[in-house]
Write an enzyme that holds these catalytic residues in place. Structure first.
Site, PDB file in Angstrom:
ATOM      1  N   SER A 127     128.262 -22.952 -31.426  1.00 49.29           N
ATOM      2  CA  SER A 127     127.650 -23.995 -30.598  1.00 49.29           C
ATOM      3  C   SER A 127     128.338 -24.096 -29.245  1.00 49.29           C
ATOM      4  CB  SER A 127     127.773 -25.338 -31.335  1.00 49.29           C
ATOM      5  OG  SER A 127     127.489 -26.417 -30.489  1.00 49.29           O
ATOM      6  N   TYR A 154     132.670 -32.234 -36.538  1.00 48.11           N
ATOM      7  CA  TYR A 154     131.655 -31.179 -36.550  1.00 48.11           C
ATOM      8  C   TYR A 154     131.986 -30.099 -35.520  1.00 48.11           C
ATOM      9  CZ  TYR A 154     127.529 -28.683 -35.013  1.00 48.11           C
ATOM     10  OH  TYR A 154     126.678 -27.688 -34.602  1.00 48.11           O
ATOM     11  N   LYS A 158     133.301 -25.838 -35.835  1.00 50.19           N
ATOM     12  CA  LYS A 158     132.784 -24.652 -35.153  1.00 50.19           C
ATOM     13  C   LYS A 158     133.937 -23.874 -34.508  1.00 50.19           C
ATOM     14  CE  LYS A 158     128.370 -25.038 -35.987  1.00 50.19           C
ATOM     15  NZ  LYS A 158     127.718 -24.102 -36.927  1.00 50.19           N
TER      16      LYS A 158
END
Length: 343
Positions: A127, A154, A158
């Site tokens: 991302s 979150y 990543k």
């Protein structure tokens, strides 16, 4: 003989569209999904589009033994595309351990099983959150821009997963990887057989727009109108999910080539920044639907502006996002209308 690709999270929004593009590019696809944030009916939609029903195994990537059985059942598997992950930023702040367990342990299981089962390549779904809020000199952001401290668990998963893959390959593990850093995926397949299907209140802009347009939500709130942008609203790089799916096929084609690097990174976006207000106005123009919206205070954790430099993906992968924004927004509205007609 067709090459087989394992797609984790393949009944999800991006996973289902990527499955379609893989099948249309001549790959066989095996979907692994625990259906925690998706619906098995998506497989019917994929089959309606391509005429091919992908193999499906309801397995949680945290269940290593069950996952190993999938690798063995469909051997030889040529590559993995790993989408399966918990992905709501707000929820990750409230339940960090859930996110660290789901997102990190699942990747470790997959990497170990890839080596055990002689699978040579993985495409990882990352991302643009890894860039945080880039400094002005780094906009549009390139793959060489500094990685910023994550603003949520979150986002941190990543970053950690990118590091795990890099460290594993550096240790001479017998596999190669391409890491795709997406910007903001939107839209639905033009057939309206598959699209974005969020559980509960949408966390992303476009489902909230379409649900408001359909009367499911009373009003769309645009968080913040005092940012340092031309119209005061946040700027993002919105990429059509079908274009994004095609990028995964291009990445898989490349990583399976003998002369490709062991590890590479690509931004996947349009290269254009679009404000929230521009998206709302474009939706109204594309569909002819009036939208009830209002400004609301800024939301904690929102990045002011980020969009990608995608020259590397254009040149190296031979891939480019080509679909105009209004066309993309019209597909999202067509999908929402189909959902309404089924109720």
């Amino acid at each position: 003989m067709k090459k087989t690709i394992l797609v984790t999270g393949g009944t999800g929004f991006i996973g289902s569209h990527t499955t379609v593009e893989l099948q249309e590019a001549g790959y066989d696809v095996v979907i692994v999904d625990n259906l925690s944030n998706s619906n098995e009916n998506v497989i019917d939609g994929i089959e309606k589009i391509t005429g091919i029903r992908p193999a499906f195994e309801k397995v949680d990537c945290l269940d290593k033994d069950s996952l190993d059985k999938v690798f063995k059942k469909y051997s030889p598997i040529e590559g993995v595309i790993h989408f399966a992950a918990s992905k709501a930023v707000g929820e990750s702040v409230e339940k960090p351990l859930l996110y660290y367990r789901n997102n990190i342990v699942s990747l470790i299981n997959i990497l170990e099983l890839m080596v055990d089962n002689c699978v040579p390549a993985i495409i990882f779904s990352s991302s643009c959150t890894v860039y945080g809020q880039p400094d002005a000199e780094h906009l549009p952001v390139t793959e060489n821009a500094p990685i910023q401290k994550a603003l949520s668990p979150y986002g941190n998963t990543k970053q950690i997963n990118e590091e795990i893959i890099a460290d594993f390959i550096h240790s001479k593990a017998p596999l190669k990887s391409i890491i795709l850093r997406y910007f903001n995926p939107i839209g639905a397949h033009p057939s309206a057989h598959i699209g974005e299907l969020p559980n509960g209140v949408p966390m992303n802009l476009i489902p909230f727009v379409t649900q408001t347009a359909a009367g499911i939500r009373e009003q769309l709130k645009i968080f913040g109108n005092d940012y340092d942008t031309p119209d005061g609203t946040c700027i993002r790089d919105y990429i059509y999910v079908v274009d994004l799916a095609k990028a995964h096929v291009a990445a898989m084609n490349r990583v399976l080539q003998q002369d490709s690097p062991e590890l590479d990174y690509f931004n996947i976006g349009t290269g254009n920044g679009v404000s929230t207000l521009e998206v709302v106005n474009s939706f109204c123009e594309a569909t002819g639907v009036k939208l009830n919206w209002a400004f609301a205070p800024r939301r904690e954790g929102d990045i002011e502006k980020v969009w990608g430099n995608v020259d590397k993906a254009n040149k190296v992968l031979g891939w480019k996002a080509t679909t105009p924004l209004k066309t993309v927004l019209a597909t999202a509205w067509k999908w929402q209308q189909k959902l309404q007609s089924q109720q």
